[in-house]
Motif scaffolding. Structure first.
Motif, PDB file in Angstrom:
ATOM      1  N   HIS A 114       0.837  -1.208   0.000  1.00 25.86           N
ATOM      2  CA  HIS A 114       0.000   0.000   0.000  1.00 25.86           C
ATOM      3  C   HIS A 114       0.869   1.254   0.000  1.00 25.86           C
ATOM      4  CE1 HIS A 114      -3.053   2.927   0.959  1.00 25.86           C
ATOM      5  NE2 HIS A 114      -2.334   3.317   2.014  1.00 25.86           N
ATOM      6  N   ALA A 115       1.929   1.265   0.819  1.00 27.61           N
ATOM      7  CA  ALA A 115       2.783   2.448   0.914  1.00 27.61           C
ATOM      8  C   ALA A 115       3.366   2.817  -0.446  1.00 27.61           C
ATOM      9  CB  ALA A 115       3.904   2.205   1.926  1.00 27.61           C
ATOM     10  N   ASN A 174      14.125  -0.250   8.305  1.00 20.12           N
ATOM     11  CA  ASN A 174      13.775  -0.781   6.981  1.00 20.12           C
ATOM     12  C   ASN A 174      14.975  -1.424   6.296  1.00 20.12           C
ATOM     13  OD1 ASN A 174      10.991  -0.409   6.570  1.00 20.12           O
ATOM     14  ND2 ASN A 174      11.258   1.764   6.113  1.00 20.12           N
ATOM     15  N   PHE A 175      16.066  -0.676   6.221  1.00 21.93           N
ATOM     16  CA  PHE A 175      17.230  -1.187   5.516  1.00 21.93           C
ATOM     17  C   PHE A 175      17.986  -2.220   6.345  1.00 21.93           C
ATOM     18  CE2 PHE A 175      16.726   2.826   3.083  1.00 21.93           C
ATOM     19  CZ  PHE A 175      16.605   2.241   1.827  1.00 21.93           C
ATOM     20  N   VAL A 229       7.907   5.855   2.203  1.00 18.73           N
ATOM     21  CA  VAL A 229       7.840   4.550   2.858  1.00 18.73           C
ATOM     22  C   VAL A 229       8.465   4.584   4.249  1.00 18.73           C
ATOM     23  CG1 VAL A 229      10.005   3.627   1.912  1.00 18.73           C
ATOM     24  CG2 VAL A 229       8.134   2.070   2.492  1.00 18.73           C
ATOM     25  N   HIS A 230       9.494   5.406   4.459  1.00 20.88           N
ATOM     26  CA  HIS A 230      10.105   5.475   5.790  1.00 20.88           C
ATOM     27  C   HIS A 230       9.169   6.189   6.770  1.00 20.88           C
ATOM     28  CE1 HIS A 230      13.592   3.864   3.938  1.00 20.88           C
ATOM     29  NE2 HIS A 230      13.925   4.964   3.291  1.00 20.88           N
ATOM     30  N   ARG A 231       8.497   7.226   6.290  1.00 17.89           N
ATOM     31  CA  ARG A 231       7.514   7.905   7.130  1.00 17.89           C
ATOM     32  C   ARG A 231       6.355   6.962   7.444  1.00 17.89           C
ATOM     33  NH1 ARG A 231       6.570  13.043   8.549  1.00 17.89           N
ATOM     34  NH2 ARG A 231       8.382  13.720   7.329  1.00 17.89           N
ATOM     35  N   GLN A 289       2.251  13.271  11.846  1.00 19.44           N
ATOM     36  CA  GLN A 289       2.854  13.525  13.151  1.00 19.44           C
ATOM     37  C   GLN A 289       4.241  12.890  13.305  1.00 19.44           C
ATOM     38  OE1 GLN A 289      -0.198  12.002  15.752  1.00 19.44           O
ATOM     39  NE2 GLN A 289      -1.188  14.018  15.962  1.00 19.44           N
ATOM     40  N   VAL A 290       4.695  12.184  12.279  1.00 20.99           N
ATOM     41  CA  VAL A 290       6.005  11.513  12.359  1.00 20.99           C
ATOM     42  C   VAL A 290       7.109  12.561  12.403  1.00 20.99           C
ATOM     43  CG1 VAL A 290       7.661  10.068  11.099  1.00 20.99           C
ATOM     44  CG2 VAL A 290       5.250   9.405  11.215  1.00 20.99           C
TER      45      VAL A 290
END
Length: 941
Positions: free
Chosen positions: A738-739, A774-775, A746-748, A761-762
């Motif tokens: 979905h992202a 993630n990585f 994608v990181h947010r 709010q991130v």
């Protein structure tokens, strides 16, 4: 050696089987199944015995093993070999099959109870020597040196060591007749036989040369002064027993095991039992060896183009696990003099002969081509000669520029190449080579653009058996049981090495024709295997297309601004001097910044820093990891890290890049190694363009020296977050899909999931954490590693990982199932079918197994990314050619393609390159390629 002399070849089978066992990976009948019978030692033994038979001509041959049970030495001295550990179960289970296969390979096999293999070897060797038969003993055991005489030689092929009369004396300091005395004095720790305490090799040699023998030394033991003299006198009662234990018997009773002794007829070397061997190889899963037998029995007319051939009598379903697994390793056994070959070759010195061979290659369905040159630098290499092979066992060499006093007259280079050019540039005439990209460059240096390369045996091996060596010598030995002339045998080594154009033409012809013929032979074995598997065939075709594109990239090169690099070098030099001065001030004294000893004294003795770790020798370590740890609390290690970084940058890049530029083009022409990384990624060298540091301002400045010529700009296109997109595709995780499908950051998005907050709010800190997570998880990062990277407690890092997997269950399922699948089949695959072998996935060694498990998770993503950039590279080049664009592809760096773009084509490139890259494959998420422009690489990136 007189041609009438007979030779007996004796193999220390027990030494061989241990070597084979420890040299090979953990092979199994069913690859990847630790419960399946082990086969590594068997496979290694076959390799070694086949190679030895090719390398050493012999009339008689025996392979001798230790028999089960005690020997007379155990009765003589119960502590004999008492410290030795039991034979590993996995090796013990392979002993009987090893005996069986060695017999099928044509050898007499002996294992005599009550004595050791050395004793049987000693008896046979001395029996043969007394009959003037030459004896060669193949073993790494130094104890056998005591047998050496004018007819007996010991060879250690693994260490390229020859122990004849002169060799033994040169190695040990005493002649073979004194070797038992020498061993008795120094003892044998391997067999748990004590010597004289404190007496080592130097003392033993000194005594024996001075007194002449152990008996003479014992008779005058009272004359020996000091501690060693006392120890000798204390050992006098032991020495006779020690000598008896260490003396190889030469009178074993062998009549019950070999008929007709002392006549040798019953141990004449026999023919290989091909049919029985094939059955044996099938039983133990050695598909490569089965293919070798089948290939040797395949009629010559089955050599042909890519569209014609099917595998001959396949031994397993092409899609069955393990068909292309790591089941045919090659022991790095050093070749000895001699080799077996039925090659017929011709040296072309007349126009008539050239015309005859031109007709042959014009009519052939597939021709192996090989060039001999003046240099390994493909951009500067000039042709010395060219060889062809069109039929197995038949080849020709055209010497062109050999230059030595007695060299015969050769056909003129330019005229010969002009005659060859129409065939070489004809895409309808299929050609085969080993590392064809190099030969493309060599011909291009002479104005010939070769077309029609249909196959490359190096790339065939790379696709089928990625973890193996892909050099021709290794391929020929592994797949067709052939060895040939070594380049160093031909040209010498080091300062005495001559250039190929100084090699005698007859020897050069044999060498080059062997290369072409072996390439044809190897192709006949590997090509049917590729045809049998559609996915691997696709990867091979991609590699062939990539080879052509990489040739173009290398040929284009990239323009270097040499004056800019000179200025950068000067500035870096000034900064390094400043850093040295600052480091001296912090240390309170001058010191050598490159001396680990001096650093340790300053850090730990003078400044009282805490020792982080020690080297294997016990010294206090000051390596980079230690400096980074110490730099957390002290400024001096941080200063040294900066100095090391800048010094490496200066020495590797700013000082050398301009020197590496081709004087003819003013450009740097890197070499892309295609058959190196197991994931399919390329490596770059001479210079390495992929390791230019980009995390520092100084490193990024180096990229400013990669410039466009007047009227052009540099463009840099790369995939956005490619490995995360691949993770989304192969894991099928709904949140990740979905992202990317919704075009979110994608990181947010990950931060929102992990920290339980709304997207808007991130915080930047939360996004940074999410990016590392993630990585990190892609690369198998543990909670400890994540904690270190983020500077947080391990418990907190573990909680983040747990929360991540709760929010992304598809990723967790992918990781667990991939690990399990890798254990079951011994490999994983990319999205496109590239097979990534994991030989250590079921290793009993914990760290190795854990490393293989991490690779199993990451390799499909890295490998798929490598496949995608190759697909893009090929597609873009095809479009550039089709539209006759002036834009040139000049570099490939990880997931990035770099171009030199005429100003008139900038808008076309801005639109079309990202579109082409995004369209090379359809994944469950959209591919996104981004592009930038600038006068140099740094500003475009």
């Amino acid at each position: 050696m007189s041609p009438d002399k007979k030779t007996l070849l004796l193999v220390d089978g027990s030494s061989y089987l241990y070597r084979a066992f420890h040299a090979m990976p953990d092979l199994r009948v069913t690859p990847g199944d630790p419960q399946s019978p082990a086969t590594g030692a068997i496979r290694g033994m076959v390799n070694m015995m086949q190679k030895l038979r090719k390398d050493v001509r012999a009339d008689y041959a025996v392979c001798v093993f230790d028999a089960k049970g005690p020997t007379f030495r155990d009765a003589l001295y119960p502590e004999y070999k008492a410290q030795r550990s039991a034979m590993p179960d996995d090796l013990r289970s392979q002993v009987e099959p090893i005996h069986e296969v060695v017999q099928l390979l044509g050898w007499k096999v002996l294992a005599v109870p009550g004595v050791e293999a050395d004793d049987v070897i000693g008896t046979l060797a001395c029996m043969a020597s007394s009959q003037q038969i030459e004896v060669i003993i193949s073993s790494g055991d130094k104890d056998l040196s005591q047998l050496v005489d004018e007819h007996i030689t010991v060879i250690d092929t693994m260490n390229d060591r020859r122990r004849d009369l002169a060799g033994v004396e040169a190695e040990f300091g005493v002649p073979p007749r004194l070797m038992v005395d020498y061993q008795t004095l120094v003892g044998d720790t391997v067999d748990n036989v004590p010597g004289v305490p404190k007496v080592g090799p130097k003392t033993a040699v000194k005594w024996l040369l001075e007194y002449g023998s152990l008996d003479a030394l014992v008779a005058r033991a009272g004359e020996i002064k000091g501690i060693v003299g006392e120890n000798l006198r204390k050992s006098l009662d032991w020495l006779p027993k020690g000598r008896e234990l260490l003396t190889i018997k030469k009178d074993c009773e062998l009549a019950d095991y070999i008929d007709g002794l002392p006549a040798m007829d019953s141990i004449a070397i026999g023919a290989q039992q091909t049919s029985a061997l094939r059955t044996f190889y099938l039983k133990y899963g050695f598909k490569g060896l089965v293919g070798q037998i089948d290939a040797e029995n395949t009629p010559p007319e089955l050599v042909g183009g890519p569209e014609r051939r099917k595998p001959r009598a396949p031994t397993a379903s092409p899609d069955s696990p393990g068909l292309f697994d790591d089941d045919e390793p090659s022991l790095l056994d050093t070749p000895l003099a001699g080799r077996a070959s039925n090659l017929l070759y011709e040296t072309i010195l007349t126009w008539e002969a050239l015309d005859r061979w031109l007709a042959k290659i014009e009519a052939a369905e597939l021709v192996a081509v090989d060039t001999e040159t003046t240099s390994l630098d493909e951009m500067r290499a000039q042709i010395v000669g060219v060889s062809f092979s069109v039929t197995p066992g038949e080849a020709a060499y055209i010497p062109l520029t050999h230059d030595y006093p007695s060299a015969p007259e050769q056909l003129p280079l330019d005229e010969v190449l002009a005659r060859l050019k129409p065939w070489l540039e004809n895409p309808a005439r299929p050609k085969l080579g080993q590392n064809i990209k190099y030969d493309r460059h060599v011909f291009a240096n002479h104005g010939i653009e070769v077309q029609g390369y249909a196959h490359d045996t190096m790339l065939q091996s790379y696709v089928l058996e990625v973890t193996k060596p892909h050099g021709l010598a290794s391929l020929a030995e592994r797949h067709v049981g052939r060895s040939g002339i070594n380049y160093e045998d031909l040209c010498g080594k080091g300062v005495h090495q001559i250039k190929f154009n100084q090699v005698d033409i007859a020897r050069a012809a044999e060498y080059s024709c062997e290369d072409s013929d072996q390439t044809l032979d190897v192709h006949r074995v590997l090509w049917p295997q590729l045809q049998a598997n559609e996915k691997l065939l696709f990867i091979y075709q991609l590699e062939m297309q990539s080879s052509e594109t990489l040739y173009r990239i290398e040929r284009n090169g990239v323009l270097i601004d040499a004056p800019m690099l000179a200025r950068q070098s000067h500035e870096l030099g000034q900064r390094l001097l400043q850093l040295e001065t600052e480091a001296y001030e912090m240390a309170g004294q001058p010191f050598n910044l490159g001396s680990p000893k001096q650093l340790a004294e300053i850090f730990f003795d003078k400044l009282g820093m805490k020792v982080v770790k020690k080297t294997p020798s016990g010294a206090r370590s000051t390596d980079e990891d230690v400096l980074e740890k110490l730099a957390e609390d002290h400024p001096l290690p941080a200063k040294l890290l900066e100095h090391r970084s800048l010094s490496k940058l200066k020495g590797t890049y700013t000082d050398k890049l301009a020197q590496l530029a081709n004087p003819r083009t003013g450009r740097v022409h890197t070499h892309y190694a295609q058959a190196v990384a197991v994931t399919g990624r390329l490596s770059s060298n001479d210079p390495n363009l992929q390791n230019i540091p980009v995390k520092t301002a100084e490193g990024r400045r180096v990229r400013e020296a990669f410039v466009a010529p007047a009227g052009s700009v540099i463009a840099s296109a790369d995939y956005s977050q490619i490995e995360l997109r691949i993770m989304a595709h192969i894991s099928g995780d709904e949140s990740l899909l979905h992202a990317f499908t919704a075009g979110l950051d994608v990181h947010r998005a990950t931060a929102a999931e992990v920290f339980g907050v709304a997207l808007e709010q991130v915080s930047s800190e939360q996004r940074r954490y999410a990016k590392v997570i993630n990585f990190g998880l892609i690369y198998g990062m543990s909670s400890f590693g994540l904690a270190k990277n983020l500077g947080i407690e391990t418990k907190a890092a573990a909680a983040y990982i747990d929360r991540y997997f709760q929010r992304y269950p598809g990723v967790k399922h992918y990781m667990d199932s991939t690990r399990q699948l890798a254990k079951e089949q011994g490999y994983v695959e990319t999205v496109f079918g590239r097979r990534l072998l994991l030989p250590e996935i079921n290793s009993p060694n914990g760290p190795r197994r854990a490393g293989a498990e991490r690779a199993a998770i990451n390799a499909p993503m890295q490998g798929t990314a490598a496949d995608l950039i190759k697909l893009s590279m090929v597609k873009v080049q095809q479009v550039l050619d089709a539209e006759k664009r002036g834009t040139k592809m000049i570099m490939q760096v990880h997931d990035e393609l770099v171009f030199e773009v005429p100003e008139a084509e900038v808008e076309w490139v801005r639109t079309e390159i990202p579109r082409l890259m995004a369209g090379v494959a359809e994944l469950k998420v959209p591919l996104l390629a981004e592009i930038g422009f600038g006068p140099n690489w740094e500003q475009a990136h």
